[in-house]
Design a protein around this motif. Structure first.
Motif, short mmCIF file in Angstrom:
data_model
loop_
_atom_site.label_atom_id
_atom_site.label_comp_id
_atom_site.label_asym_id
_atom_site.label_seq_id
_atom_site.Cartn_x
_atom_site.Cartn_y
_atom_site.Cartn_z
N LYS A 567 19.67 0.55 23.44
CA LYS A 567 18.23 0.76 23.24
C LYS A 567 17.83 0.28 21.85
O LYS A 567 16.80 -0.40 21.69
N TYR A 568 18.63 0.60 20.81
CA TYR A 568 18.34 0.11 19.47
C TYR A 568 18.35 -1.42 19.44
O TYR A 568 17.50 -2.05 18.79
N SER A 570 17.64 -3.50 21.79
CA SER A 570 16.46 -4.07 22.45
C SER A 570 15.25 -4.09 21.53
O SER A 570 14.32 -4.89 21.71
N GLU A 571 15.24 -3.23 20.51
CA GLU A 571 14.09 -3.16 19.60
C GLU A 571 14.15 -4.22 18.51
O GLU A 571 13.22 -4.34 17.72
N LEU A 572 15.27 -4.99 18.44
CA LEU A 572 15.33 -6.08 17.46
C LEU A 572 14.41 -7.23 17.84
O LEU A 572 13.99 -8.01 16.99
N TRP A 573 14.13 -7.38 19.11
CA TRP A 573 13.26 -8.46 19.58
C TRP A 573 12.04 -7.83 20.24
O TRP A 573 12.17 -7.08 21.22
N LEU A 574 10.88 -8.10 19.71
CA LEU A 574 9.65 -7.53 20.23
C LEU A 574 8.87 -8.63 20.97
O LEU A 574 8.65 -9.72 20.45
N ASN A 576 5.37 -9.61 23.18
CA ASN A 576 3.99 -9.22 23.45
C ASN A 576 3.61 -9.59 24.88
O ASN A 576 4.00 -10.59 25.40
#
Length: 576
Positions: A567-568, A570-574, A576
């Protein structure tokens, strides 16, 4: 306490002096006893020095205190790594090898004069390394990556130390040959000795890797070689640097089995399964060194994936087996000893006031839950990018080497000192509490470092505030909290370390003598401890509901933490 037997094993041209310990029933040869003593004492001295340096490092990384200036921080960090990761641990492991061969097999030590030479070489190498570090021109930290260059004395000292350690390992193997030839034991070697053999085999690979890279690096430092390729250095160095910690794993797992046997009379659930787990260490643990190189661009993804996502998991499987069989053996022994109520009476009624047992069990739990789980996360190529070169990495190996290995070695010392020095543990109340202070402190160091690393705190930076950086970066407040808690945990561990040294040194110098009639151990051994630790044989097939529950809890924590890190990631790439 003892009975003396001159030349107990009739061999032409060989005379050996033995005594039989009336508490353990083990037959101990004089040369082996003396060499175990001196190696153990040297280990404790370097633990004291390295532990003091470690406390200074932690108090410097605590932003509110920042004890040392930058140049002193890197000097002390280098000395801390050498003294606790190499000298304390390897001196103690040599003592363990001699104990597992000569003492457990009732044999004489092969070539005691060469064993003394090995000890002298190790002492000279360790002293030279500290000299090179303290004079201020070798602050290259434990990894000493080129193009940083230390004094030639630094590299030469490590080479001399490694030669001594290799000679001691050869003497261990020779002692096994002597014991077999002189028929001092029946059947197969006991499991503890088999674990020591595993550690010794890995040691040969480790020391060979060290020679391959340290000798040319030393030649570079004196100007005979123009340069060292940095990637080549890292690949071979980690064959030594990481594998040296696998010697520790094999040794401290063997100590887990030894303590369970001598304190509770526990026998392995299955000799064959436990030996196969040790054998998996030999085959696969060294290959897991690749997880330190997952961010290196010069190595192929295939090589990285094979070594970490496949080979490493086979090594982890070996540890998982021991993580089942050691508490399982404890539960089986306790139920046989009469603690049969419910799921956990065997655990609640265990001898938690005995520092050998409490230290062993805390080492087992923290090695698995902290060091083991975090090691698998670091060894996953995708997740590694979250923590690579952050303070998470030393947090992980403090969970393995400090909370796991060092605590297990401390626990084993509470058994070895009375048997070898023939003096009982002094200040038993301090001894009872010591594993808890050190264990909780070491566990806290690991957890808080890993927490700070997850927030991005760098691994080798003197000042996490980066006040001298051209581009300032402000870490979240939680990172500063984690580093402060790490400092408090280090103080707790240091108190536990001081308690250990006071008790052990006090015992050696002034502990109650055990060679007098009627003397009793303050922390008694099990009546069947000698049979359990020094003979081949498995436990009957008992039901182990408590162990199954504990293992289920471990796997649940493992899976949850593993996927939280995805989960952490996945938050490296945001998007839109």
């Amino acid at each position: 306490m003892t009975s003396i037997d001159h030349g107990a094993v009739p061999v032409v041209g060989v005379q050996a002096e033995y005594r039989t310990c009336r508490f353990s029933g083990l037959r101990i040869e004089k040369n082996a006893e003396t060499l175990i003593k001196v190696n153990a004492v040297a280990a404790v001295i370097f633990l004291l020095l390295g532990g003091l340096m470690g406390l200074m490092v932690a108090l410097t990384r605590w932003p509110a205190i920042q004890l040392l200036p930058a140049e002193w921080f890197y000097l002390v960090l280098t000395g801390h790594g050498a003294n606790v990761l190499l000298f304390w641990i390897l001196f103690f492991e040599i003592a363990v090898l001699y104990f597992a061969s000569a003492v457990l097999l009732g044999s004489r030590l092969a070539a005691p004069k060469f064993a003394w030479l090995a000890f002298i070489l190790m002492i000279v190498g360790a002293a030279m390394a500290n000299y090179a570090v303290l004079r201020g021109d070798s602050s290259v930290m434990f990894t000493s990556y080129p193009p940083m260059m230390a004094s030639h004395w630094f590299y030469l000292s490590l080479i001399i130390f490694a030669v001594g350690a290799l000679l001691a390992v050869i003497i261990f193997f020779a002692t096994l040959v002597v014991a077999k030839a002189e028929k001092t034991y029946d059947g197969s070697v006991p499991l503890v000795t088999f674990g020591a053999i595993t550690a010794a085999i890995i040691a040969v690979f480790t020391l060979a890797s060290g020679a391959i890279i340290l000798i040319p690096t030393w030649l570079w430092s004196i100007g005979l070689i123009s340069g060292i390729d940095t990637l080549m250095y890292k690949v071979i160095w980690w064959g030594m640097g990481h594998s040296s910690q696998q010697i520790n794993v094999s040794a401290h797992v063997a100590i887990w089995y030894a303590i369970a046997a001598m304190v509770l009379g526990a026998k392995p659930l299955s000799e064959k399964v436990s030996r196969m787990a040790f054998f998996m260490y030999i085959l696969f643990l060294q290959l897991a060194s690749a997880h330190h190189l997952l961010a290196e661009p010069g190595l192929s993804s295939t090589w990285k994936i094979v070594n970490t996502s496949y080979m490493m998991y086979l090594a982890v499987l070996g540890s998982l087996i021991h993580g089942l069989t050691v508490p399982g053996a404890v539960e089986a022994a306790q139920r046989r000893n009469g603690y049969t109520k419910g799921f956990f009476e065997w655990l609640t009624k265990a001898p938690w006031g005995n520092p050998a047992f409490s230290g062993m069990f805390m080492s087992l739990v923290m090695f698995g839950f902290i060091g083991g789980i975090s090691g698998v996360v670091l060894g996953t190529e995708q997740l590694n990018v979250l923590m690579h070169n952050t303070i998470y990495v030393p947090g992980h190996f403090h969970g393995t080497v400090v909370a796991g290995t060092t605590l297990a070695f401390m626990a084993g010392t509470y058994l070895l000192v009375p048997l070898l020095f023939q003096r009982d543990i002094i200040w038993p109340m301090i001894a009872k509490w010591q594993p808890y202070f050190f264990g909780l402190g070491a566990g806290g160091i690991s957890l808080f470092m890993m927490g700070a690393g997850t927030l991005g705190v760098p691994r080798r930076q003197w000042d996490i505030g980066l006040t001298d950086a051209p581009h300032a970066y402000e870490f979240p407040a939680a990172a500063y909290l984690m580093m402060g808690m790490n400092g408090l945990a280090a103080i707790c561990a240091a108190i536990g370390g001081v308690m250990f040294i006071l008790v052990i040194v006090g015992t050696i110098l002034a502990g109650p003598k055990l060679d007098t009639p009627g003397a009793k151990l303050v922390f008694p051994l099990h009546d069947k401890g000698r049979e359990a630790v020094s003979t081949y044989g498995s436990e009957a097939h008992p039901k182990l509901p408590g162990t199954i529950i504990l293992v289920t809890i471990f796997f649940t924590c493992f899976v949850l933490y593993y996927f939280v890190n995805w989960k952490y990631l996945s938050e490296l790439w945001l998007f839109n």
